[in-house]
Design a protein around this motif. Structure first.
Motif, short mmCIF file in Angstrom:
data_model
loop_
_atom_site.label_atom_id
_atom_site.label_comp_id
_atom_site.label_asym_id
_atom_site.label_seq_id
_atom_site.Cartn_x
_atom_site.Cartn_y
_atom_site.Cartn_z
N CYS A 96 -70.14 2.64 81.32
CA CYS A 96 -68.73 2.98 81.16
C CYS A 96 -67.98 1.85 80.47
N PRO A 97 -67.02 2.17 79.61
CA PRO A 97 -66.18 1.12 79.02
C PRO A 97 -65.40 0.39 80.12
N ILE A 98 -65.33 -0.94 80.03
CA ILE A 98 -64.57 -1.72 80.98
C ILE A 98 -63.76 -2.77 80.23
N GLY A 110 -52.80 -9.59 90.18
CA GLY A 110 -53.86 -10.56 89.97
C GLY A 110 -54.91 -10.03 89.00
N ARG A 111 -56.05 -10.71 88.97
CA ARG A 111 -57.16 -10.27 88.12
C ARG A 111 -57.50 -8.82 88.43
N ALA A 112 -57.78 -8.03 87.41
CA ALA A 112 -58.03 -6.60 87.62
C ALA A 112 -59.12 -6.13 86.67
N LEU A 113 -59.80 -5.08 87.10
CA LEU A 113 -60.84 -4.43 86.30
C LEU A 113 -60.34 -3.05 85.92
N ARG A 114 -60.29 -2.79 84.63
CA ARG A 114 -59.89 -1.46 84.16
C ARG A 114 -61.12 -0.80 83.53
N VAL A 115 -61.37 0.46 83.89
CA VAL A 115 -62.57 1.16 83.44
C VAL A 115 -62.19 2.56 82.96
N GLN A 116 -63.05 3.13 82.12
CA GLN A 116 -63.02 4.56 81.84
C GLN A 116 -64.13 5.15 82.69
N GLN A 122 -58.82 6.60 83.04
CA GLN A 122 -58.66 5.16 82.96
C GLN A 122 -58.17 4.67 84.33
N VAL A 123 -59.05 3.98 85.04
CA VAL A 123 -58.79 3.58 86.42
C VAL A 123 -58.84 2.06 86.50
N GLU A 124 -57.89 1.51 87.24
CA GLU A 124 -57.81 0.06 87.42
C GLU A 124 -58.10 -0.27 88.87
N TYR A 125 -58.83 -1.35 89.08
CA TYR A 125 -59.11 -1.85 90.42
C TYR A 125 -58.57 -3.27 90.52
#
Length: 335
Positions: A96-98, A110-116, A122-125
């Protein structure tokens, strides 16, 4: 229904925030703050960051200036920074694209991970966010419906069974209620899935997707729904009240659905229930039972079924292509 709740090595706590794309940022800000009753935390030239009265974090809604409306991303909070790295490994393994966001790249976060994700969203953690003043007991500043929190999302995908399996088996979500077709098909058409102790953080529904149908904001009590409708009408937005007030069968919630000036949809709702006991048996609804949509109240208009919000590609920034549902739909609408 028996279903498998996965035991991933990361811990998703709850829904975090949603990014609405709006064509007129000042108009959207005034609508959500002055009419709906959210609070502005911060703004810049292209964004307004909002929160509700229970929120202690910087924001639960981001309004972003855009050429067209829709949903940019939505997010989930996780328990610790290490969970972000574990999620990154999972999505990398899936191809998956990140994209990593540095602290502060999204204001207050703060630091975050965004993914497809595999469903096309498009979901962010994220694991941390700046604290903001708690408005719960600032009663002199409450207005209209007084949204308390961003409670849930409802998303549409062509194959709800696939979406159900992704969230339960891969991400560790529990199911509170679901709709299912009769044998021999015996297929999930919608699932209400949760990590926090209410009936859902996300509902995955059969429909044209990937799209977002609505975000749901909790309000304190039933009169909040009426006050919100009064405020909308008095401010000239009576036609933006799309459906309700009425009560859902699924969730038991009293609700009203509203479209913002750009047509983005949200729900104000109250009266659902706790899901503290993770071993509770999910409630099954027959696919053809109209009470699942409305325990009482007028049937939804056609557009409530046929219109939803575009979601953006992480790689291109353009709307994701959509596909028609793989299964039949059972609308109960009026023209």
């Amino acid at each position: 229904m028996e279903y498998n709740v996965g035991k991933p090595d990361f811990n998703i706590l709850r829904l975090g925030h949603i990014e609405y794309l709006v064509t007129d940022l000042a108009r959207a800000r005034d609508f959500y703050v002055d009419v709906i009753g959210l609070f502005e935390t911060e703004r810049d030239d292209d964004h307004v960051y909002l929160r509700a009265i229970e929120d202690r974090e910087h924001h639960s809604v981001v309004l972003t200036r855009s050429a067209a409306p829709g949903v940019g991303h939505f997010s989930f909070r996780v328990s610790c920074e290490e969970d972000l790295d574990r999620l990154a490994r999972k999505f990398n393994d899936l191809g998956c694209p990140i994209r990593w966001l540095a602290p502060g790249e999204e204001r207050g976060q703060g630091r975050a991970l965004r993914v497809q994700d595999p469903l096309g969203f498009q979901v962010e953690y994220y694991a941390s966010m700046d604290q903001a003043p708690w408005m719960l007991q600032q009663y002199h500043l409450h207005r209209h419906g007084c949204p308390t929190r961003l409670d849930h999302l409802n998303v549409l995908v062509p194959d709800a069974q696939k979406g159900f399996d992704w969230y339960t088996r891969e991400l560790g979500f529990y199911c509170s209620e679901y709709t299912q077709s009769a044998p021999p098909e015996d297929k999930v058409y919608g699932g209400w899935l949760y990590r926090k102790a209410t009936i859902h953080d996300i509902a995955v529904m059969t429909g044209k997707g990937p799209t977002v149908h609505h975000a749901g904001f909790s309000v304190l009590e039933p009169m909040g729904i009426i006050r919100a409708c009064d405020a909308l009408a008095a401010a000239g937005y009576a036609d933006n009240i799309e459906r309700g007030p009425a009560r859902h069968g699924i969730s038991n919630a009293l609700f009203v659905y509203v479209r913002d000036p750009d047509g983005n949809r949200f729900e104000l709702y109250t009266g659902d229930y706790l899901t503290v006991d993770r071993d509770q048996v999910p409630k099954r609804w027959e696919l053809d039972d109209p009470r699942r949509q409305s325990l009482w109240g007028s049937p939804p208009p056609r557009r409530w079924f046929e219109e939803s919000m575009a979601v953006m590609s992480l790689e291109t920034g353009e709307p994701m292509p959509t596909a028609a549902p793989l299964s039949r739909a059972i609308p109960n609408y009026v023209d």
